[in-house]
Design a protein around this motif. Structure first.
Motif: not given
Ligand code: FES
Length: 110
Positions: A45-48, A62-64, A66-68
């Motif tokens: 949900t932060h970027a595609n 964990e998103c690769w 930015h680490g959310s």
């Molecule tokens: S794209 Fe930024 S945390 Fe997933």
């Protein structure tokens, strides 16, 4: 409810996550236990970017980029930069079949 067959239990090792296409929706399908699976929308949900390419740690994915990390049970991000939950889809097992319903997310209004 509209459950669709996605794969077999043995197709995904415990502790791994895989992308799958269900009714035109790309999901990240995670196996967190012997017969325990979670499905969320594959797009962070932060970027595609694809969450199924991230790291699985228990029920956290964990998103690769930015680490959310997202809690697969609720879809909620547990750490920034993401602030918006991902859609969580119901999963059911029938024998060794893994079925997911992308029409009825657990945590979003349709
Ligand atoms: S794209 Fe930024 S945390 Fe997933």
């Amino acid at each position: 409810m509209s459950f669709e067959l996605v794969c077999q239990v043995q197709d995904i090792p415990v502790g791994r996550v895989a992308a799958a296409e269900v009714d035109g929706v790309t999901i990240a399908l995670a196996r967190t236990g012997d017969r325990e699976f979670h499905a969320v929308d594959d797009v962070c949900t932060h970027a595609n970017v694809s969450l199924s390419e991230g790291e699985l740690d228990g029920c956290l994915l964990e998103c690769w980029l930015h680490g959310s990390s997202f809690d697969l049970r609720t879809g909620e991000p547990t750490a920034p930069p993401a602030t918006v939950p991902v859609a969580v889809y119901p999963v059911t097992l029938e024998g060794d079949d893994v079925l997911v319903d992308v029409q009825s997310p657990n945590n979003k209004e349709n």
